[in-house]
Design a protein around this motif. Structure first.
Motif, PDB file in Angstrom:
ATOM      1  N   VAL A 203       0.841  -1.200   0.000  1.00 43.23           N
ATOM      2  CA  VAL A 203       0.000   0.000   0.000  1.00 43.23           C
ATOM      3  C   VAL A 203       0.878   1.252   0.000  1.00 43.23           C
ATOM      4  CG1 VAL A 203      -1.710   1.300   1.326  1.00 43.23           C
ATOM      5  CG2 VAL A 203      -1.927  -1.175   1.099  1.00 43.23           C
ATOM      6  N   ALA A 204       1.986   1.209   0.758  1.00 43.10           N
ATOM      7  CA  ALA A 204       2.872   2.374   0.821  1.00 43.10           C
ATOM      8  C   ALA A 204       3.543   2.648  -0.518  1.00 43.10           C
ATOM      9  CB  ALA A 204       3.929   2.147   1.906  1.00 43.10           C
ATOM     10  N   ILE A 205       3.832   1.572  -1.312  1.00 47.94           N
ATOM     11  CA  ILE A 205       4.482   1.765  -2.606  1.00 47.94           C
ATOM     12  C   ILE A 205       3.480   2.202  -3.672  1.00 47.94           C
ATOM     13  CG2 ILE A 205       5.719   0.566  -4.449  1.00 47.94           C
ATOM     14  CD1 ILE A 205       7.002  -1.179  -2.272  1.00 47.94           C
ATOM     15  N   LEU A 206       2.322   1.515  -3.720  1.00 51.20           N
ATOM     16  CA  LEU A 206       1.330   1.802  -4.764  1.00 51.20           C
ATOM     17  C   LEU A 206       0.505   3.050  -4.460  1.00 51.20           C
ATOM     18  CD1 LEU A 206       0.000  -1.813  -5.461  1.00 51.20           C
ATOM     19  CD2 LEU A 206       1.690  -0.520  -6.770  1.00 51.20           C
ATOM     20  N   GLY A 207       0.405   3.424  -3.189  1.00 49.22           N
ATOM     21  CA  GLY A 207      -0.436   4.551  -2.820  1.00 49.22           C
ATOM     22  C   GLY A 207      -0.045   5.852  -3.488  1.00 49.22           C
ATOM     23  N   PRO A 208       1.226   6.262  -3.410  1.00 42.44           N
ATOM     24  CA  PRO A 208       1.585   7.536  -4.056  1.00 42.44           C
ATOM     25  C   PRO A 208       1.354   7.537  -5.566  1.00 42.44           C
ATOM     26  CG  PRO A 208       3.259   6.866  -2.478  1.00 42.44           C
ATOM     27  CD  PRO A 208       2.319   5.706  -2.601  1.00 42.44           C
ATOM     28  N   VAL A 209       1.561   6.365  -6.197  1.00 40.39           N
ATOM     29  CA  VAL A 209       1.333   6.296  -7.647  1.00 40.39           C
ATOM     30  C   VAL A 209      -0.144   6.510  -7.961  1.00 40.39           C
ATOM     31  CG1 VAL A 209       1.535   4.837  -9.692  1.00 40.39           C
ATOM     32  CG2 VAL A 209       3.305   4.761  -7.916  1.00 40.39           C
ATOM     33  N   PHE A 210      -0.998   5.872  -7.174  1.00 41.43           N
ATOM     34  CA  PHE A 210      -2.436   6.006  -7.422  1.00 41.43           C
ATOM     35  C   PHE A 210      -2.933   7.392  -7.046  1.00 41.43           C
ATOM     36  CE2 PHE A 210      -6.800   5.856  -5.880  1.00 41.43           C
ATOM     37  CZ  PHE A 210      -7.449   5.307  -6.966  1.00 41.43           C
ATOM     38  N   LEU A 211      -2.488   7.899  -5.895  1.00 39.49           N
ATOM     39  CA  LEU A 211      -2.999   9.175  -5.408  1.00 39.49           C
ATOM     40  C   LEU A 211      -2.519  10.348  -6.254  1.00 39.49           C
ATOM     41  CD1 LEU A 211      -2.638   8.630  -1.560  1.00 39.49           C
ATOM     42  CD2 LEU A 211      -4.722   8.516  -2.933  1.00 39.49           C
ATOM     43  N   ALA A 212      -1.473  10.141  -7.057  1.00 35.65           N
ATOM     44  CA  ALA A 212      -1.022  11.221  -7.929  1.00 35.65           C
ATOM     45  C   ALA A 212      -2.091  11.577  -8.952  1.00 35.65           C
ATOM     46  CB  ALA A 212       0.284  10.808  -8.623  1.00 35.65           C
ATOM     47  N   PHE A 358     -12.976   6.614  -6.503  1.00 33.55           N
ATOM     48  CA  PHE A 358     -13.052   7.574  -5.402  1.00 33.55           C
ATOM     49  C   PHE A 358     -12.837   6.878  -4.055  1.00 33.55           C
ATOM     50  CE2 PHE A 358     -15.085  10.599  -8.335  1.00 33.55           C
ATOM     51  CZ  PHE A 358     -14.516  11.778  -7.896  1.00 33.55           C
ATOM     52  N   MET A 359     -13.474   5.709  -3.875  1.00 35.04           N
ATOM     53  CA  MET A 359     -13.338   5.001  -2.609  1.00 35.04           C
ATOM     54  C   MET A 359     -11.913   4.499  -2.383  1.00 35.04           C
ATOM     55  SD  MET A 359     -16.274   5.161  -1.101  1.00 35.04           S
ATOM     56  CE  MET A 359     -16.343   6.822  -1.815  1.00 35.04           C
ATOM     57  N   SER A 360     -11.206   4.204  -3.470  1.00 36.98           N
ATOM     58  CA  SER A 360      -9.823   3.738  -3.318  1.00 36.98           C
ATOM     59  C   SER A 360      -8.928   4.826  -2.748  1.00 36.98           C
ATOM     60  CB  SER A 360      -9.286   3.279  -4.678  1.00 36.98           C
ATOM     61  OG  SER A 360     -10.035   2.192  -5.172  1.00 36.98           O
ATOM     62  N   ILE A 361      -9.298   6.092  -2.927  1.00 33.02           N
ATOM     63  CA  ILE A 361      -8.521   7.179  -2.337  1.00 33.02           C
ATOM     64  C   ILE A 361      -8.450   7.014  -0.821  1.00 33.02           C
ATOM     65  CG2 ILE A 361      -8.462   9.675  -1.980  1.00 33.02           C
ATOM     66  CD1 ILE A 361      -9.777  10.008  -4.718  1.00 33.02           C
ATOM     67  N   PHE A 362      -9.580   6.678  -0.181  1.00 35.18           N
ATOM     68  CA  PHE A 362      -9.598   6.476   1.264  1.00 35.18           C
ATOM     69  C   PHE A 362      -8.751   5.264   1.647  1.00 35.18           C
ATOM     70  CE2 PHE A 362     -13.475   8.745   0.247  1.00 35.18           C
ATOM     71  CZ  PHE A 362     -13.509   9.736   1.212  1.00 35.18           C
ATOM     72  N   GLY A 363      -8.789   4.214   0.802  1.00 33.08           N
ATOM     73  CA  GLY A 363      -8.018   3.014   1.117  1.00 33.08           C
ATOM     74  C   GLY A 363      -6.527   3.243   1.048  1.00 33.08           C
ATOM     75  N   PHE A 364      -6.051   3.901  -0.024  1.00 33.17           N
ATOM     76  CA  PHE A 364      -4.613   4.143  -0.142  1.00 33.17           C
ATOM     77  C   PHE A 364      -4.137   5.209   0.837  1.00 33.17           C
ATOM     78  CE2 PHE A 364      -5.036   2.157  -4.398  1.00 33.17           C
ATOM     79  CZ  PHE A 364      -4.004   1.228  -4.275  1.00 33.17           C
ATOM     80  N   ALA A 365      -5.020   6.126   1.213  1.00 32.80           N
ATOM     81  CA  ALA A 365      -4.616   7.185   2.140  1.00 32.80           C
ATOM     82  C   ALA A 365      -4.496   6.690   3.571  1.00 32.80           C
ATOM     83  CB  ALA A 365      -5.606   8.349   2.078  1.00 32.80           C
ATOM     84  N   ALA A 366      -5.361   5.734   3.974  1.00 36.17           N
ATOM     85  CA  ALA A 366      -5.324   5.298   5.372  1.00 36.17           C
ATOM     86  C   ALA A 366      -5.788   3.855   5.550  1.00 36.17           C
ATOM     87  CB  ALA A 366      -6.197   6.222   6.232  1.00 36.17           C
ATOM     88  N   GLY A 367      -6.928   3.501   4.991  1.00 28.88           N
ATOM     89  CA  GLY A 367      -7.542   2.213   5.303  1.00 28.88           C
ATOM     90  C   GLY A 367      -6.702   1.016   4.935  1.00 28.88           C
ATOM     91  N   GLY A 368      -5.861   1.103   3.913  1.00 30.39           N
ATOM     92  CA  GLY A 368      -5.069  -0.052   3.497  1.00 30.39           C
ATOM     93  C   GLY A 368      -4.019  -0.461   4.493  1.00 30.39           C
TER      94      GLY A 368
END
Length: 761
Positions: A203-212, A358-368
């Protein structure tokens, strides 16, 4: 000063349908119209007529008005309400330019004018329906609708990411996830702790790529949805023999194939009786006339190309063409339903993917980072986004196969276009059902994939009970891997039942318990009435209970001095007599006797003996002495029931009647000598001798003498009845009772004008 008269409210007439006078007049008219079966049939006829004639006519009138307006403003006649859709057939002719080429009639030919008007309305309505359906399918697959608000969605996603994905929230979520890892390690779940560490790193690796760019894979031309659409179109193109497909061109090709199959060929058969495209010259003439929007040019083109049958059909409209138009309208309506269902499925797949993005934003930001349902939430959103592209591919392939099948079907028709149209309507109905099944299958597969990924992340921490051998992961809710039951329907029914049974719902809907249940309003009124009447009902039950206690006390009192008590026939008859004195209801006599200890046979025999006594008093003398008459009836009943099993009950009833006879025979105040001449004369007289005693002799004998005679007669009968009850097998005692009964019978026929009797005052 003028006074204004007060208008009295009109009273409802007697027998009216609205006795309260509260219903509006239109409601009463509707009720009155649907009262009888013939009225309902007329109503259904009007509804069907409206659907088949009026509604298409209204659609046609609107489109025809635009058509006429366009014709007056330019050299080409077209329907403005359809021209913006830009739907063309394979020859490039816009469907908005189509016209029904037929004779317009005139003043000398009004029939043709009427047919031209009807056919024109039907034609415009049919073209409007078919064009709209084809446009819906093409617009849904081309993603033109998505381009309208893609920029807005991208901006919203970027703003949301900026507000949610903050360092503080990231550190907090990572801390909670690290605590879960430490807890698993301390509890000995080392494998689960390692899986959690790997998941957090992913999640820490893929999160910034997705959240960009959160929605880049969804809304971009090379995103998941576009690739799914392109893959489906490529498969559909391969089925049609095109090895180098262009998605944008193939969507237009699909629309043109649908336009040929559902607009061009059917209109030609409707207008001319056959497909005129089979002749190249006629095909060109028809296309040129339609492109110009000139029906007169179309008719002349049919004449010039040599198709005399088509020209004759156009010059002579008939009612058969009206019927053909109705059938095409029905088939066009089915096509529109199919297009709406398919378009809604495609658009829903795209919007679902955007939602999960949209919901994945919450997951990559914190929930994951947090173990359990929050990680499952992220997994489900990612899987749903991928499956959304798969749905898009499946729907596109489905449409391609359908268009290919319909094209081949029309190609093999060989002039049987109308038959193919009807078959196509049936196929579309089946296609709608199959499309729903396909959507449900994809949804179940989506849940299964998400569940498997979540189980892999959670290790052995899954909840047992799921299908597929792996259980259901935390956070999956009602989803089960491989399940076939529609959890949404069942959960929805459960929720509806919970709402219906909730006290809050009952209070909100006017204190109505179970408001969704049938007849709940009537049950509410019944409950209110029962509540209002409950104090009186309770008091009545209390009175009945007190009365039953009093009856048992009365019954116990009538058993005093009776040998054998309630177990003897005399005891039962005494209790029965006492209950009759207390006016106990007939329905309660048997329960009281049984409660006192009597058997069922005793109760039946006792009631039988009493009933026979009452029935034997059919020659009741109103001027006679009632206790005497009852003693007579009971004595005769004993004689008439010799040898029956109920004889003890009859003997006991005779004793009870004799006791009552004695009780009501008044003893003289002054003693009377038993050897008194008048007493001896009366006591030793038979029936004939007794009638010779004159009224004056009875009167001169005195009250004490008469009462002494009545008392002695009652005592002797009581003795005879009691002796016989104690020994019912002695024939001498039976004869004694019979003689006593007959002696009493001599005194039962006193004439009121014959002077006083032994029991008169």
């Amino acid at each position: 000063m003028a006074t204004r008269s007060k208008r009295r409210p009109s009273r409802p007439r007697r027998g009216s349908e609205d006795p309260q006078g509260c219903c509006p007049r239109p409601v009463l008219l509707l009720r009155r119209f649907g009262a009888g079966p013939w009225r309902r049939r007329i109503g259904w006829f009007l509804v069907v007529t409206f659907v088949l004639f009026v509604f298409p006519g209204v659609v046609g009138a609107v489109a025809s008005a635009q058509y006429q307006a366009a014709a007056t403003g330019s050299g080409v006649s077209e329907i403005d309400g359809l021209s913006w859709m830009h739907i063309r057939d394979s020859s490039g002719v816009p469907l908005a330019n189509y016209a029904f080429a037929t004779e317009h009639g005139g003043v000398l030919n009004p029939g043709a004018t009427i047919l031209w008007a009807i056919l024109g309305f039907e034609f415009i309505g049919y073209i409007a329906i078919v064009t709209t359906a084809i446009w819906l399918i093409g617009n849904a697959l081309s993603f033109q609708w998505l381009n309208m608000f893609s920029s807005a969605l991208t901006g919203v996603a970027d703003r949301l990411t900026g507000q949610i994905a903050t360092p503080m929230l990231l550190i907090t979520a990572a801390t909670i996830g690290a605590f879960c890892v430490a807890w698993f390690w301390m509890r000995g779940y080392h494998a689960k702790a390692v899986l959690q560490i790997v998941t957090m790193l992913g999640v820490a690796i893929l999160g910034p790529v997705f959240l960009a760019e959160p929605l880049a894979d969804v809304l971009s031309p090379d995103g998941l949805l576009a690739k799914g659409r392109d893959l489906g179109i490529s498969v559909a193109a391969g089925l049609n023999g095109n090895n180098n497909p262009n998605p944008n061109q193939l969507v237009t090709t699909m629309q043109r194939d649908l336009a040929d199959n559902f607009a061009r060929r059917p209109v030609q058969v409707w207008n001319f009786g056959h497909v005129v495209d089979e002749q190249p010259a006629c095909r060109s003439a028809w296309s040129a006339g339609m492109a110009a929007g000139d029906d007169e040019r179309v008719r002349k083109g049919m004449q010039s190309c040599g198709d005399s049958a088509a020209y004759a059909k156009a010059q002579n409209p008939s009612m058969g063409q009206v019927g053909t138009g109705l059938m095409l309208l029905i088939c066009g309506g089915i096509l529109l339903v199919f297009a709406v269902v398919l378009g809604v499925r495609v658009i829903k797949a795209a919007l679902d993917t955007i939602y999960h993005g949209f919901m994945s934003i919450f997951g990559f930001a914190a929930g994951g980072f947090v173990y359990g349902p929050t990680q499952t939430f992220l997994v489900r959103n990612l899987v749903d986004s991928i499956v959304g592209a798969a749905k898009m591919t499946a729907y596109t392939i489905f449409l391609g196969v359908y268009v290919l099948f319909m094209g081949n079907l029309f190609a093999q028709a060989k002039g049987e276009t109308m038959a193919v149209i009807v078959i196509a309507g049936t196929v579309e109905i089946v296609a709608v059902s199959q499309l729903k099944r396909l959507s449900r299958s994809l949804s179940r597969g989506n849940d299964w994939i998400a569940n498997r990924f979540a189980l892999a992340i959670q290790g052995s921490g899954a909840r047992p009970g799921g299908g597929g051998g792996g259980g259901s992961a935390l956070g999956m809710g009602d989803a089960r891997a491989g399940g076939s039951v529609h959890g949404g329907l069942m959960s929805g029914m459960g929720m509806l039942n919970t709402i219906n049974a909730s006290p809050a719902t009952a209070w909100l809907l006017g204190a109505t318990v179970g408001p969704l249940n049938p007849l709940s309003r009537r049950k509410k009124r019944m409950d209110l009435n029962n509540i209002a009447a409950s104090p009186m009902a309770r008091q009545l039950q209390e009175y009945n209970h007190a009365g039953r206690g009093n009856w048992r006390v009365k019954a116990a009192g009538r058993l005093n001095g009776i040998d054998g008590g309630i177990g003897s026939a005399l005891g039962v008859q005494n209790v029965l007599d006492g209950l009759g004195d207390s006016k106990v209801p007939d329905s309660m006599i048997a329960p009281v006797l049984l409660a006192m200890g009597a058997t069922d046979e005793q109760v039946i025999d006792a009631q039988r003996a009493l009933a026979v006594q009452k029935a034997s008093m059919k020659d009741y003398n109103p001027n006679g002495f009632a206790p005497l008459q009852k003693a007579l009836a009971a004595g005769y009943a004993v004689e008439n029931h010799q040898g029956v099993a109920a004889l003890p009950a009859f003997a006991g009833q005779a004793v009870v009647a004799a006791d009552n006879f004695v009780r009501h025979s008044t003893a003289p105040m002054n003693p009377v000598d038993p050897n008194h001449p008048f007493v001896q004369r009366v006591m030793n007289s038979n029936e004939h001798q007794l009638r010779t005693i004159t009224p004056d002799e009875w009167r001169n004998a005195g009250r004490d003498t008469r009462q002494h005679i009545g008392r002695q007669l009652a005592l002797r009968h009581q003795e005879a009845a009691t002796n016989y009850y104690n020994n019912q097998n002695d024939p001498i005692l039976l004869q004694t009772l019979q003689r006593s009964t007959r002696r009493l019978a001599n005194f039962n026929g006193f004439d009121p004008n014959g002077g006083p009797n032994p029991w008169s005052s």
